[in-house]
Design a protein around this motif. Structure first.
Motif, short mmCIF file in Angstrom:
data_model
loop_
_atom_site.label_atom_id
_atom_site.label_comp_id
_atom_site.label_asym_id
_atom_site.label_seq_id
_atom_site.Cartn_x
_atom_site.Cartn_y
_atom_site.Cartn_z
N THR A 62 12.18 13.53 -11.94
CA THR A 62 12.32 12.22 -12.57
C THR A 62 13.10 12.34 -13.88
O THR A 62 13.28 13.44 -14.42
N ARG A 68 8.75 13.37 -8.50
CA ARG A 68 8.36 12.31 -7.57
C ARG A 68 8.38 12.92 -6.17
O ARG A 68 9.42 13.43 -5.72
N VAL A 175 0.17 9.94 -10.16
CA VAL A 175 0.17 8.49 -9.94
C VAL A 175 0.62 8.23 -8.50
O VAL A 175 1.64 8.76 -8.05
N SER A 177 2.05 5.81 -5.66
CA SER A 177 2.81 4.58 -5.43
C SER A 177 2.58 4.10 -4.00
O SER A 177 2.46 4.91 -3.08
N TYR A 178 2.52 2.79 -3.83
CA TYR A 178 2.29 2.24 -2.50
C TYR A 178 3.07 0.95 -2.34
O TYR A 178 3.58 0.35 -3.31
N GLU A 179 3.16 0.50 -1.09
CA GLU A 179 3.86 -0.74 -0.76
C GLU A 179 2.93 -1.61 0.08
O GLU A 179 2.24 -1.12 0.98
N PRO A 184 5.39 -3.71 -4.24
CA PRO A 184 4.94 -2.36 -4.59
C PRO A 184 3.82 -2.38 -5.63
O PRO A 184 3.59 -3.38 -6.32
N GLY A 185 3.13 -1.25 -5.72
CA GLY A 185 2.09 -1.08 -6.72
C GLY A 185 1.87 0.38 -7.03
O GLY A 185 2.42 1.26 -6.35
N GLU A 186 1.06 0.66 -8.04
CA GLU A 186 0.76 2.02 -8.44
C GLU A 186 -0.72 2.14 -8.82
O GLU A 186 -1.32 1.18 -9.31
N THR A 213 3.73 5.50 -0.58
CA THR A 213 5.15 5.84 -0.50
C THR A 213 5.51 7.09 -1.30
O THR A 213 6.49 7.78 -0.96
N THR A 216 3.74 10.62 -7.98
CA THR A 216 4.54 11.04 -9.12
C THR A 216 3.70 11.87 -10.08
O THR A 216 2.58 11.47 -10.44
#
Length: 330
Positions: A62, A68, A175, A177-179, A184-186, A213, A216
């Protein structure tokens, strides 16, 4: 096994839409846990949505110096990646300790986070289990529980989370991450796994229908000197009876920064923040390491046959931090 449909997703929105259209659908990554649970009857999906072909298989540095990791990166590729080995060696060690090469070649990062407990009562359909059948009871409390939780459990469930990878990710503030269909969200890993409480069947804070998804890792210079140590009941691949991910930064003879996370002692990877606070700014010594471990483990509530884990984890803290301190002094 129940008959089921199969669809291969070609993009993330399509995968989310397929799952949203069928409440009995499940995402399929490597299948190393889900397929086993389907064979035993614990999981009975009507549809499997294969996500292995989604463009989520990259590991990237990153802009701020973290990493990531795509959700479909295999455990083998994660452990072998040069930036993982250089920046977060404990993560690579944890993945290598987690399973055989054949399983690592199939298992994915996203699936690893979502794997279910290996408690024998969970997979035995004839046994009461609140995690599998809410309200039925917890057979392990009065039954076989030598490898069950000593921290953060409840009368409703004393099972432990089986992930090795998750322990290292917890130590380094990962962290997730998702969809979803709404976008999206975290979730920080600390918030990703839910406390057991009286709802052990609710294991994560992911919204319904969410697809992981990526994971990180923020930049963590302390992680460059890190180690994962796993204790198991046999030398071949087995789930831990206790494990630790640790990182240490020593400056001027004192602990400048330390990271500690425990595995196989709770329903989720256990970040040992009490021990971290006790160590930060203090001396680098076996006595200090032991005192910090004792402070963390003061909250332990052992069952009749798993109290050995308190001593085991104390010894692991002292041994691994001592090794890291010696390495830092070279």
């Amino acid at each position: 096994m129940r008959e089921f449909g199969y669809r291969r997703a070609v993009d993330v929105p399509g995968a989310v839409a397929l799952l949203g259209a069928d409440p009995e659908a499940r995402f399929l990554g490597g299948g190393t846990n889900l397929v086993d649970l389907m064979k035993s009857g614990v999981e009975r999906p009507a549809l499997l949505v294969d996500v292995r072909e989604l463009p989520l298989d990259r590991i990237e540095v990153t802009q701020d110096g973290g990493l990531r990791i795509g959700a479909t990166v295999t455990n083998s590729d994660l452990a072998a990646h040069p930036e993982v080995r250089r920046r977060y060696p404990a993560l690579a060690q944890a993945v290598l300790a987690g399973a055989s090469g054949q399983l690592r070649n199939m298992a994915t990062v996203g699936g690893n986070l979502l794997q279910r407990t290996r408690c024998g009562y969970f997979t035995d359909l004839a046994a009461p289990c609140n995690k599998r059948a809410p309200g039925s009871g917890c057979s392990a409390v009065e039954g076989e529980h030598h490898n069950h939780a000593i921290l953060g459990a409840s009368a409703h469930c004393v099972a432990v989370h089986p992930s090795d990878m998750g322990v290292a990710l917890a130590a380094f503030d990962a962290v997730v991450s998702y969809e979803t269909a709404d976008g999206p969200g975290e979730l920080a890993l600390d918030a990703f796994y839910l406390p057991v409480g009286d709802t052990p069947h609710r294991e994560t804070a992911l919204p319904p229908g969410a697809l992981i998804t990526a994971v990180t890792l923020p930049p963590a210079p302390v992680a460059a000197l890190s180690r994962y140590r796993k204790v198991r009941e046999r030398a071949s691949y087995a789930f831990a009876i206790g494990s630790i991910a640790a990182a240490l930064d020593v400056r001027d003879g004192a602990v400048h920064e330390v990271r500690l996370a425990f595995g196989a002692v709770a329903s989720r990877p256990w970040r040992a923040r009490t021990a971290e606070r006790a160590l930060t700014g203090g001396p680098v010594s076996a006595d200090a390491f032991a005192a910090a471990a004792d402070a963390e483990l003061a909250a332990a509530e052992a069952l009749p046959h798993n109290g050995y884990k308190v001593t085991l984890m104390r010894n692991l803290v002292v041994a691994v931090l001592t090794e890291l301190a010696e390495e830092a002094a070279r």
